[in-house]
Design a protein around this motif. Structure first.
Motif, PDB file in Angstrom:
ATOM      1  N   TYR A   2      -0.768   9.463  -4.790  1.00 35.57           N
ATOM      2  CA  TYR A   2      -1.031  10.682  -4.018  1.00 35.57           C
ATOM      3  C   TYR A   2       0.214  11.577  -3.980  1.00 35.57           C
ATOM      4  O   TYR A   2       0.474  12.236  -2.979  1.00 35.57           O
ATOM      5  CB  TYR A   2      -1.475  10.329  -2.592  1.00 35.57           C
ATOM      6  N   HIS A  38      -1.176  11.109   4.095  1.00 39.35           N
ATOM      7  CA  HIS A  38      -0.858   9.827   3.473  1.00 39.35           C
ATOM      8  C   HIS A  38      -1.353   8.616   4.278  1.00 39.35           C
ATOM      9  O   HIS A  38      -1.657   7.577   3.705  1.00 39.35           O
ATOM     10  CB  HIS A  38       0.649   9.715   3.191  1.00 39.35           C
ATOM     11  N   GLY A  39      -1.453   8.773   5.605  1.00 33.98           N
ATOM     12  CA  GLY A  39      -2.006   7.688   6.425  1.00 33.98           C
ATOM     13  C   GLY A  39      -3.449   7.418   6.032  1.00 33.98           C
ATOM     14  O   GLY A  39      -3.857   6.274   5.812  1.00 33.98           O
ATOM     15  N   ILE A  99      -3.604  -3.791   6.111  1.00 31.08           N
ATOM     16  CA  ILE A  99      -2.855  -2.610   5.666  1.00 31.08           C
ATOM     17  C   ILE A  99      -1.457  -3.013   5.149  1.00 31.08           C
ATOM     18  O   ILE A  99      -0.891  -2.355   4.282  1.00 31.08           O
ATOM     19  CB  ILE A  99      -2.760  -1.557   6.805  1.00 31.08           C
ATOM     20  N   ASP A 100      -0.881  -4.121   5.691  1.00 36.06           N
ATOM     21  CA  ASP A 100       0.467  -4.527   5.263  1.00 36.06           C
ATOM     22  C   ASP A 100       0.448  -5.810   4.418  1.00 36.06           C
ATOM     23  O   ASP A 100       1.466  -6.495   4.287  1.00 36.06           O
ATOM     24  CB  ASP A 100       1.385  -4.678   6.478  1.00 36.06           C
ATOM     25  N   VAL A 149      -6.837   3.496   0.067  1.00 43.65           N
ATOM     26  CA  VAL A 149      -6.338   2.492  -0.890  1.00 43.65           C
ATOM     27  C   VAL A 149      -6.679   1.082  -0.382  1.00 43.65           C
ATOM     28  O   VAL A 149      -7.112   0.221  -1.149  1.00 43.65           O
ATOM     29  CB  VAL A 149      -4.817   2.659  -1.105  1.00 43.65           C
ATOM     30  N   LEU A 150      -6.534   0.896   0.933  1.00 47.49           N
ATOM     31  CA  LEU A 150      -6.909  -0.396   1.534  1.00 47.49           C
ATOM     32  C   LEU A 150      -8.384  -0.705   1.262  1.00 47.49           C
ATOM     33  O   LEU A 150      -8.742  -1.831   0.906  1.00 47.49           O
ATOM     34  CB  LEU A 150      -6.639  -0.359   3.044  1.00 47.49           C
ATOM     35  N   ILE A 197       0.810  -1.218   0.000  1.00 46.51           N
ATOM     36  CA  ILE A 197       0.000   0.000   0.000  1.00 46.51           C
ATOM     37  C   ILE A 197       0.851   1.280   0.000  1.00 46.51           C
ATOM     38  O   ILE A 197       0.567   2.196  -0.771  1.00 46.51           O
ATOM     39  CB  ILE A 197      -1.033  -0.043   1.151  1.00 46.51           C
ATOM     40  N   PRO A 198       1.907   1.375   0.827  1.00 50.00           N
ATOM     41  CA  PRO A 198       2.688   2.638   0.810  1.00 50.00           C
ATOM     42  C   PRO A 198       3.259   2.969  -0.576  1.00 50.00           C
ATOM     43  O   PRO A 198       3.349   4.148  -0.942  1.00 50.00           O
ATOM     44  CB  PRO A 198       3.816   2.370   1.809  1.00 50.00           C
ATOM     45  N   ASP A 199       3.636   1.955  -1.364  1.00 55.28           N
ATOM     46  CA  ASP A 199       4.156   2.217  -2.711  1.00 55.28           C
ATOM     47  C   ASP A 199       3.060   2.769  -3.617  1.00 55.28           C
ATOM     48  O   ASP A 199       3.288   3.660  -4.429  1.00 55.28           O
ATOM     49  CB  ASP A 199       4.712   0.917  -3.321  1.00 55.28           C
ATOM     50  N   VAL A 218       0.372   4.404  -2.567  1.00 57.71           N
ATOM     51  CA  VAL A 218       0.062   5.761  -2.081  1.00 57.71           C
ATOM     52  C   VAL A 218       1.086   6.758  -2.619  1.00 57.71           C
ATOM     53  O   VAL A 218       0.730   7.825  -3.128  1.00 57.71           O
ATOM     54  CB  VAL A 218       0.029   5.804  -0.536  1.00 57.71           C
ATOM     55  N   GLY A 231      -3.678   5.875   2.658  1.00 59.00           N
ATOM     56  CA  GLY A 231      -3.374   4.446   2.730  1.00 59.00           C
ATOM     57  C   GLY A 231      -4.608   3.635   3.088  1.00 59.00           C
ATOM     58  O   GLY A 231      -4.848   2.559   2.529  1.00 59.00           O
TER      59      GLY A 231
END
Ligand SMILES: [Zn+2]
Length: 308
Positions: free
Chosen positions: A256, A264-265, A292-293, A271-272, A248-250, A252, A268
């Motif tokens: 974004y 961004h949190g 989330i991970d 996106v989840l 997810i961080p990639d 985001v 995320g």
């Protein structure tokens, strides 16, 4: 998608938005609440109050002053986020009004891990309504009548309230003119949110009064814009997964790029919510439950049938 960010909060002072409806904005501005939470006072003689707002002495005093001594019979709550419901308890104490909502705070789906609990820090876990309303439930007051429309997505127990016979809808945080809403698991659900947009598209309200910011003046066109916006975002996320992003961080960071990193949190979680929906629809895969991970990958294409 055009958003309307013109808004004068007039903290402490009720603003008449329509005959018999005034708006009082709570002093809790933030990137998530815009200028603050809107509390609405409905009626001329005996009042309904919609979304009392966050715990705030100043806002409680402002609401009581705005009633100008008129009795309050009901306190409606669109959903149990901490910027909407917590002040209901003290307002009830001071006015004797009954609280009305769909029910206590709850996740949109079974909570899978304690991680999910932690993500739900925005929920008001203590609120319990005196009167529980389901979809179509109605409360008639003194010169006003409010009907509940079940609109989960931003929050599992989210209700919009139609002011019967007027074309006015209190849309809570489901539809707002200033921004898209946050759809974040565990209390948010993208599939529910999209269905709730369709639900409002079936209606012919003429104006929405949201939980933050100014009115939505052309609701039908706005709803169609919101739906297209989410579909576009969904496509962008799916393309990142097809292109090799697994975390997810990639996704985001790519989608974004121009958004304030402080958000961004929340991005995320959004996106989840999309990925959870894409997994449910068989377009994306992950091992185990959607977290989330989690590691995401494109759904395996069915292998071509070989003929021996
Ligand atoms: Zn809110």
């Amino acid at each position: 998608m055009e958003f309307d960010t013109e808004f004068a909060p007039a903290y402490g002072h009720p603003v008449e938005v329509l005959s018999g409806v005034s708006r009082l904005t709570a002093p809790n501005p933030s990137p998530f609440t815009f200028h603050g939470t809107n509390t609405y006072l409905v009626g001329d003689t005996t009042l309904a109050i919609i979304d009392p707002g966050p715990e705030s002495d100043d806002h409680l005093d402002a609401i009581l002053a705005a009633t100008a001594g008129r009795p309050v019979s009901h306190i409606f709550v669109t959903h149990t986020h901490r910027d909407h419901s917590p002040l209901a308890a003290r307002l009830k104490e001071r006015t004797g009004a009954l609280t009305v909502a769909e029910g206590p705070h709850r996740p949109a789906r079974a909570i899978r891990t304690s991680e999910a609990d932690r993500l739900d820090a925005s929920g008001d876990m203590t609120f319990r309504p005196d009167i529980r309303l389901d979809d179509g439930g109605r409360i008639e007051g003194d010169g006003w009548s409010l009907s509940a429309i079940s609109t989960p997505g931003h929050c599992a127990n989210h209700l919009a309230f139609g002011l019967d016979g007027t074309g006015v809808l209190f849309s809570g945080d489901h539809v707002m003119a200033w921004s898209t809403t946050i759809v974040a698991p565990p209390d948010g659900s993208m599939a529910d949110y999209m269905a709730s947009l369709d639900r409002l598209l079936e209606r012919d309200d003429r104006v929405y009064l949201p939980g933050h910011g100014g009115p939505v003046k052309e609701p039908q066109a706005f709803l169609r814009g919101l739906r297209a916006h989410r579909k576009m975002r969904e496509r962008a996320i799916l393309e990142r997964v097809l292109g090799g992003d697994r975390l997810i961080p990639d996704i985001v960071a790519a989608i974004y790029r121009t958004t304030d990193p402080k958000l961004h949190g929340a991005a995320g979680l959004s996106v989840l919510a999309h990925l959870e929906d894409l997994v449910a629809r068989g377009l994306v895969q992950t091992d185990g439950s959607v977290e989330i991970d989690s590691l995401f990958r494109p759904a395996a294409k069915p292998s071509p049938v070989s003929i021996a």
